[in-house]
Design a protein around this motif. Structure first.
Motif, PDB file in Angstrom:
ATOM      1  N   HIS A   1      22.396  30.253  24.001  1.00 38.84           N
ATOM      2  CA  HIS A   1      21.277  29.550  23.372  1.00 38.84           C
ATOM      3  C   HIS A   1      20.835  30.465  22.228  1.00 38.84           C
ATOM      4  O   HIS A   1      19.960  31.325  22.389  1.00 38.84           O
ATOM      5  N   MET A   2      21.435  30.289  21.078  1.00 33.17           N
ATOM      6  CA  MET A   2      21.275  31.257  19.999  1.00 33.17           C
ATOM      7  C   MET A   2      19.858  31.342  19.476  1.00 33.17           C
ATOM      8  O   MET A   2      19.414  32.402  19.025  1.00 33.17           O
ATOM      9  N   VAL A   3      19.117  30.244  19.558  1.00 38.57           N
ATOM     10  CA  VAL A   3      17.739  30.254  19.075  1.00 38.57           C
ATOM     11  C   VAL A   3      16.890  31.243  19.868  1.00 38.57           C
ATOM     12  O   VAL A   3      15.893  31.771  19.369  1.00 38.57           O
ATOM     13  N   GLN A   4      17.321  31.561  21.081  1.00 43.09           N
ATOM     14  CA  GLN A   4      16.531  32.466  21.918  1.00 43.09           C
ATOM     15  C   GLN A   4      16.581  33.914  21.442  1.00 43.09           C
ATOM     16  O   GLN A   4      15.849  34.760  21.956  1.00 43.09           O
ATOM     17  N   SER A   5      17.411  34.210  20.453  1.00 43.81           N
ATOM     18  CA  SER A   5      17.403  35.561  19.889  1.00 43.81           C
ATOM     19  C   SER A   5      16.056  35.892  19.247  1.00 43.81           C
ATOM     20  O   SER A   5      15.747  37.068  19.009  1.00 43.81           O
ATOM     21  N   LEU A   6      15.237  34.870  19.004  1.00 38.64           N
ATOM     22  CA  LEU A   6      13.910  35.087  18.426  1.00 38.64           C
ATOM     23  C   LEU A   6      12.896  35.555  19.456  1.00 38.64           C
ATOM     24  O   LEU A   6      11.824  36.049  19.092  1.00 38.64           O
ATOM     25  N   THR A   7      13.193  35.382  20.738  1.00 40.97           N
ATOM     26  CA  THR A   7      12.193  35.635  21.784  1.00 40.97           C
ATOM     27  C   THR A   7      12.758  36.534  22.878  1.00 40.97           C
ATOM     28  O   THR A   7      12.721  36.216  24.055  1.00 40.97           O
ATOM     29  N   ARG A   8      13.297  37.666  22.487  1.00 38.00           N
ATOM     30  CA  ARG A   8      13.802  38.624  23.472  1.00 38.00           C
ATOM     31  C   ARG A   8      12.631  39.329  24.173  1.00 38.00           C
ATOM     32  O   ARG A   8      11.521  39.392  23.645  1.00 38.00           O
ATOM     33  N   CYS A   9      12.907  39.850  25.355  1.00 32.53           N
ATOM     34  CA  CYS A   9      11.978  40.734  26.088  1.00 32.53           C
ATOM     35  C   CYS A   9      10.701  40.026  26.550  1.00 32.53           C
ATOM     36  O   CYS A   9       9.650  40.669  26.695  1.00 32.53           O
ATOM     37  N   VAL A  10      10.791  38.720  26.803  1.00 38.39           N
ATOM     38  CA  VAL A  10       9.641  37.944  27.289  1.00 38.39           C
ATOM     39  C   VAL A  10       9.849  37.639  28.772  1.00 38.39           C
ATOM     40  O   VAL A  10      10.978  37.504  29.240  1.00 38.39           O
ATOM     41  N   ALA A  11       8.745  37.511  29.514  1.00 42.00           N
ATOM     42  CA  ALA A  11       8.801  37.214  30.955  1.00 42.00           C
ATOM     43  C   ALA A  11       9.783  38.149  31.648  1.00 42.00           C
ATOM     44  O   ALA A  11      10.739  37.732  32.292  1.00 42.00           O
ATOM     45  N   GLN A  12       9.493  39.425  31.523  1.00 42.33           N
ATOM     46  CA  GLN A  12      10.457  40.457  31.880  1.00 42.33           C
ATOM     47  C   GLN A  12      10.785  40.521  33.369  1.00 42.33           C
ATOM     48  O   GLN A  12      11.862  41.006  33.747  1.00 42.33           O
ATOM     49  N   ASP A  13       9.876  40.047  34.212  1.00 40.46           N
ATOM     50  CA  ASP A  13      10.088  40.148  35.655  1.00 40.46           C
ATOM     51  C   ASP A  13      10.028  38.786  36.346  1.00 40.46           C
ATOM     52  O   ASP A  13       9.660  38.683  37.521  1.00 40.46           O
ATOM     53  N   SER A  14      10.412  37.730  35.620  1.00 41.08           N
ATOM     54  CA  SER A  14      10.352  36.371  36.157  1.00 41.08           C
ATOM     55  C   SER A  14      11.736  35.847  36.495  1.00 41.08           C
ATOM     56  O   SER A  14      12.737  36.235  35.877  1.00 41.08           O
ATOM     57  N   LYS A  15      11.770  34.943  37.463  1.00 38.94           N
ATOM     58  CA  LYS A  15      12.983  34.183  37.725  1.00 38.94           C
ATOM     59  C   LYS A  15      13.064  33.021  36.732  1.00 38.94           C
ATOM     60  O   LYS A  15      12.174  32.829  35.905  1.00 38.94           O
ATOM     61  N   LEU A  16      14.122  32.216  36.876  1.00 40.97           N
ATOM     62  CA  LEU A  16      14.453  31.196  35.882  1.00 40.97           C
ATOM     63  C   LEU A  16      13.290  30.274  35.544  1.00 40.97           C
ATOM     64  O   LEU A  16      12.924  30.123  34.375  1.00 40.97           O
ATOM     65  N   PHE A  17      12.696  29.622  36.532  1.00 37.56           N
ATOM     66  CA  PHE A  17      11.682  28.607  36.227  1.00 37.56           C
ATOM     67  C   PHE A  17      10.434  29.222  35.600  1.00 37.56           C
ATOM     68  O   PHE A  17       9.867  28.681  34.645  1.00 37.56           O
ATOM     69  N   GLY A  18       9.980  30.368  36.106  1.00 34.71           N
ATOM     70  CA  GLY A  18       8.828  31.031  35.519  1.00 34.71           C
ATOM     71  C   GLY A  18       9.116  31.545  34.124  1.00 34.71           C
ATOM     72  O   GLY A  18       8.254  31.508  33.245  1.00 34.71           O
ATOM     73  N   TRP A  19      10.336  32.015  33.928  1.00 35.33           N
ATOM     74  CA  TRP A  19      10.755  32.487  32.602  1.00 35.33           C
ATOM     75  C   TRP A  19      10.721  31.342  31.585  1.00 35.33           C
ATOM     76  O   TRP A  19      10.186  31.476  30.480  1.00 35.33           O
ATOM     77  N   LEU A  20      11.288  30.200  31.958  1.00 34.22           N
ATOM     78  CA  LEU A  20      11.273  29.042  31.067  1.00 34.22           C
ATOM     79  C   LEU A  20       9.846  28.591  30.760  1.00 34.22           C
ATOM     80  O   LEU A  20       9.500  28.303  29.600  1.00 34.22           O
TER      81      LEU A  20
END
Length: 481
Positions: A85-104
């Motif tokens: 998901h190349m667009v996600q290169s804009l938002t690195r290092c977010v929700a650092q300790d979350s699983k998939l659903f919380g991260w999304l």
């Protein structure tokens, strides 16, 4: 940087011929040629014409319009990335300790403010990162289309940088009001999404040999789309030759639990019910497949994009790659989004995939040869390609080289191909990347883009998008379902 949002023009096929000779180690991944010391590759246009030892060059291939010497280099076929998901290169290092659903859930507010220019810049930077780490062909799964965002923004970036591209048109239609995970404002209406998918195929899909762009369709996931979109997308794709299907599946236990609660079944029955149980499909992740589902994948020729770094980052689990390979399932690699992996280093991904399959105590859980096969040929098979994945006559001129007279290889030159994986990221970025016959990277520098200006533009876009994150962006938000 051009913010126009148009798709740009395809890059021309290079004219003339190039001879790459005196290659220190040429790891062809061809069963007949195998590994060659002091190797040579003769390329005409975008196709490899001859491969062998430099001293064995036939007279007809001994001269070329351009001659490049590659002593102190290790050369392999370009690796193939089959989930991103190349667009996600804009938002690195977010929700650092979350699983998939919380991260999304943490990231949707930022992604809802994307512009077409943001997507264009993010895609180009993500491709640059892949190319520098040995990748020459990539897919991308763009499934969010707020504001003026279009898939053409990604296509434009691929044409400017010169990467072989398999974009997949994603979509989300199952918002929170319908029981899905994403907020309604980042979802689409099904009919509109399907109409766009059809138009993109008509405008851009090229199924010819050595094609630089082939389309795929990719409804986002079982927890973000209705069954009707999965069924309709499959029917649409199969009206065209070479349009493949892709989505996430069995990524973690939350994913399995949602499927059972919402659809009353595990992933194996779900994909059968929606018509995705076929050889024109590859799924990302598949950490939680059971034995029956793995057999189902083999029996139906379904492929998997293994994304080890992302799966560990989000505590999703470790895909049973050793069992999958032994079952006969095709496995390729994916770096996944640069917000769940936080980098797009495909060589590092191949190394991690190999090491993870040894965690049970089996030192041959994945061998060097298997890791190369997964990283290159497994990816080509996922994308339905028979014209990439080897350095041999008749294949596309897609190959990459690293310098071996560097600190990363020092002490490991007894087996330079193995050193690429065993020494890992310390071997550095590629010195040469040839894609479709064009030297996109030469002497360690891009010939098609200004990387310094790209990074500057990318950081500016990232700062704007990340300003929309919530107050708990670092730790992560609780999931909505």
């Amino acid at each position: 940087m051009d913010p126009s949002g148009s798709s740009g023009k395809p890059r021309p096929v290079p004219a003339g011929s190039t001879l790459y000779k005196n290659i220190g180690t040429l790891h062809t991944l061809n069963s007949t040629l195998s590994e060659i010391k002091d190797g040579a590759i003769f390329v005409k246009g975008n196709v490899i014409q001859w491969v062998g030892k430099t001293k064995d060059l036939p007279a007809e291939f001994s001269t070329a319009d351009d001659v490049i010497r590659l002593e102190n280099r290790v050369v392999i076929p370009g690796m193939v990335n089959t989930h991103h998901h190349m667009v996600q290169s804009l938002t690195r290092c977010v929700a650092q300790d979350s699983k998939l659903f919380g991260w999304l859930t943490s990231l949707y507010p930022a992604w809802g403010n994307l512009s077409g220019y943001d997507v264009y810049i993010a895609t180009k930077l993500a491709m640059a990162e892949l190319i520098l780490t040995g990748c020459t062909t990539t897919s991308d799964h763009l499934y969010i289309y707020p504001n003026d965002v279009k898939l053409e923004d990604c296509i434009k970036a691929s044409r400017e940088i010169g990467m072989r591209f398999h974009p997949t048109r994603g979509a989300m239609t199952l918002g929170q009001s319908k029981g899905g995970l994403p907020p309604d404002n980042v979802c689409e209406e099904e009919d509109a999404a399907l109409a766009t998918m059809k138009q993109l195929i008509e405008d851009f899909h090229d199924n010819s040999k050595y094609s630089m762009l082939r389309m795929g369709l990719a409804p986002c996931s079982p927890f973000t789309v209705d069954n009707s979109l999965m069924i309709a997308a499959a029917k649409l794709a199969r009206q065209y030759e070479g349009v493949r299907l892709h989505t996430h599946l069995a990524e973690n236990q939350e994913d399995i639990d949602f499927s059972i609660k919402t659809y009353g079944c595990r992933p194996g029955k779900y994909i059968t019910d929606v018509g995705w149980d076929a050889s024109d499909v590859w799924f990302a992740h598949c950490c939680m497949l059971d034995d029956a589902e793995m057999k189902q994948f083999h029996d139906n020729g379904i492929g998997i994009a293994h994304c080890p770094s992302s799966n560990l980052r989000l505590a999703s689990g470790i895909a049973p790659v050793r069992t999958l390979l032994d079952t006969g399932v095709n496995v390729g690699l994916g770096v996944d989004g640069s917000a769940s992996n936080d980098c797009g280093h495909l060589l590092a991904e191949a190394r991690l995939a190999m090491l993870l399959q040894r965690h049970t105590g089996n030192a041959q859980g994945m061998t060097i040869a298997e890791a190369f096969d997964v990283a290159v040929k497994g990816g080509a098979r996922n994308l339905g390609r028979d014209d990439i994945g080897e350095i041999a006559s008749g294949y596309a001129a897609d190959f990459v080289a690293w310098r071996t007279d560097t600190i990363g290889f020092s002490g490991g030159r007894i087996d330079e191909a193995a050193a690429l994986l065993l020494c890992g990221p310390s071997v550095g970025f590629v010195d040469l990347s040839v894609i479709n016959g064009e030297a996109v990277v030469k002497d360690g520098k891009f010939t098609t883009i200004d990387l310094t200006e790209l990074v500057k533009a990318h950081n500016a876009c990232s700062a704007r998008i990340c300003s929309f994150l919530g107050p708990n962006w670092k730790t992560g938000s609780e999931p909505a379902v």
